[in-house]
Structure formats: C-alpha cells, structure tokens
Scaffold this motif. Structure first.
Motif, short mmCIF file in Angstrom:
data_model
loop_
_atom_site.label_atom_id
_atom_site.label_comp_id
_atom_site.label_asym_id
_atom_site.label_seq_id
_atom_site.Cartn_x
_atom_site.Cartn_y
_atom_site.Cartn_z
N GLU A 7 10.05 -3.59 0.75
CA GLU A 7 9.33 -2.33 0.91
C GLU A 7 9.45 -1.48 -0.36
O GLU A 7 8.49 -0.85 -0.79
N TYR A 8 10.63 -1.47 -0.94
CA TYR A 8 10.85 -0.72 -2.17
C TYR A 8 9.99 -1.29 -3.31
O TYR A 8 9.36 -0.53 -4.05
N SER A 9 9.95 -2.60 -3.41
CA SER A 9 9.14 -3.25 -4.45
C SER A 9 7.67 -2.94 -4.27
O SER A 9 6.95 -2.70 -5.26
N ALA A 13 5.26 -0.97 -6.85
CA ALA A 13 3.99 -1.56 -7.30
C ALA A 13 2.83 -0.62 -7.01
O ALA A 13 1.94 -0.45 -7.86
N LYS A 14 2.82 0.00 -5.84
CA LYS A 14 1.75 0.96 -5.52
C LYS A 14 1.79 2.15 -6.47
O LYS A 14 0.75 2.64 -6.91
N TYR A 72 -4.36 -2.77 -4.74
CA TYR A 72 -3.74 -1.84 -3.79
C TYR A 72 -3.86 -2.37 -2.37
O TYR A 72 -2.89 -2.37 -1.60
N TRP A 73 -5.05 -2.86 -1.99
CA TRP A 73 -5.23 -3.35 -0.63
C TRP A 73 -4.48 -4.64 -0.39
O TRP A 73 -4.02 -4.90 0.73
N LEU A 74 -4.31 -5.44 -1.41
CA LEU A 74 -3.49 -6.64 -1.27
C LEU A 74 -2.04 -6.24 -0.97
O LEU A 74 -1.40 -6.81 -0.09
#
Length: 151
Positions: A7-9, A13-14, A72-74
């Motif tokens: 979740e942190y990764s 990335a986001k 982003y959606w990926l």
C-alpha cells in the motif's frame, strides 16, 4: 515483507504520477519561454525551429498525459487487489500505444533536431516492454480464469 508495504509503494507511485502530471502541466504552460531560451542558447542549430519544438512538445504531451492517466488507473486496480485482470492487460496495451505514439512523434521530430532520436528509441523500447508485459498479463488472466473454474 510488512502487510503495509504494498500500500505504501502504491501511494508513493501515485504521488510520483501526480508530480509527473504537474511537471507536464508546467512544461506545457512554460514551453514557449523555456524553448525560446533553449533556442537562443543553441541558435546555430535551432534558428527558426521554435514553432517545431512547440509542436513536438504539445503533440507529445497528449500521449504522455494519457499514459499518466492509464498508469494511475492501473495502480488503483492493483491497490484493489485486482492484478491479473483483462482490464489491466488492456491498460498495459494502452500504455504501450501511448509510448509508441510518443516515440513516433519524437522520431518525426528528428528531421529538424536529431537529438529527438534518443527519446524516440527509449519510447519504442518501453512500448515493446509494455507490449510483452501485456501478453504476459493476458496469459496470466487465462490461467487464472482456468483455475477459477477448476474444482
């Protein structure tokens, strides 16, 4: 590995996607001034090429923005624990197409500035990698679907 690491990764990335999107906006807004200064510094090679540089920048910004959107959606799909899906395989295909289009734009721009060959080659290579990754995802989706129907 801690359970919170993925979740942190994904959050990191986001955040990077938003930074790249902001950078793309800044580049598009500031392109006339940025490239005017660039042409002034490199005038023997780029005299009269400012309109072409701007055309390349604004044209390549479209697939770049689309790629950021799809990426982003990926990541959203992966965060929802939906990894090997047909939708993600399709997103990888769209990302590959965005890279290929940006690569073609840069390749066309080598006719007035040869240095665009580097991002053209990098974009083509990335498009190829994403295309192969899309094929891998499609196979994974097929295997997953087959396993889902196995008792």
């Amino acid at each position: 590995m801690k359970s919170s690491e993925p979740e942190y990764s994904i959050r990191i990335a986001k955040g990077c996607i938003f930074l790249f999107a902001a950078g793309l906006v800044v580049l598009c807004v500031g392109a006339p001034w940025f490239f005017a200064a660039f042409v002034k510094l490199r005038s023997p090679f780029l005299d009269g090429k400012l309109p072409l540089l701007l055309l390349t920048t604004y044209t390549a910004a479209v697939p770049a923005a689309c790629a950021l959107y799809y990426l982003y959606w990926l990541l959203c799909s992966i965060a929802a624990k939906q990894v090997f899906t047909g939708q993600n395989a399709a997103i990888l295909g769209r990302l590959s197409a965005c890279c290929a289009l940006a690569s073609l734009i840069c390749l066309a721009s080598t006719f007035y500035y040869l240095s665009f060959a580097v991002p053209a080659a990098a974009g083509a290579f990335l498009a190829l990698i994403l295309y192969v990754l899309q094929s891998v995802f499609r196979q994974a989706v097929a295997i997953k679907n087959e396993n889902d129907y196995t008792i």
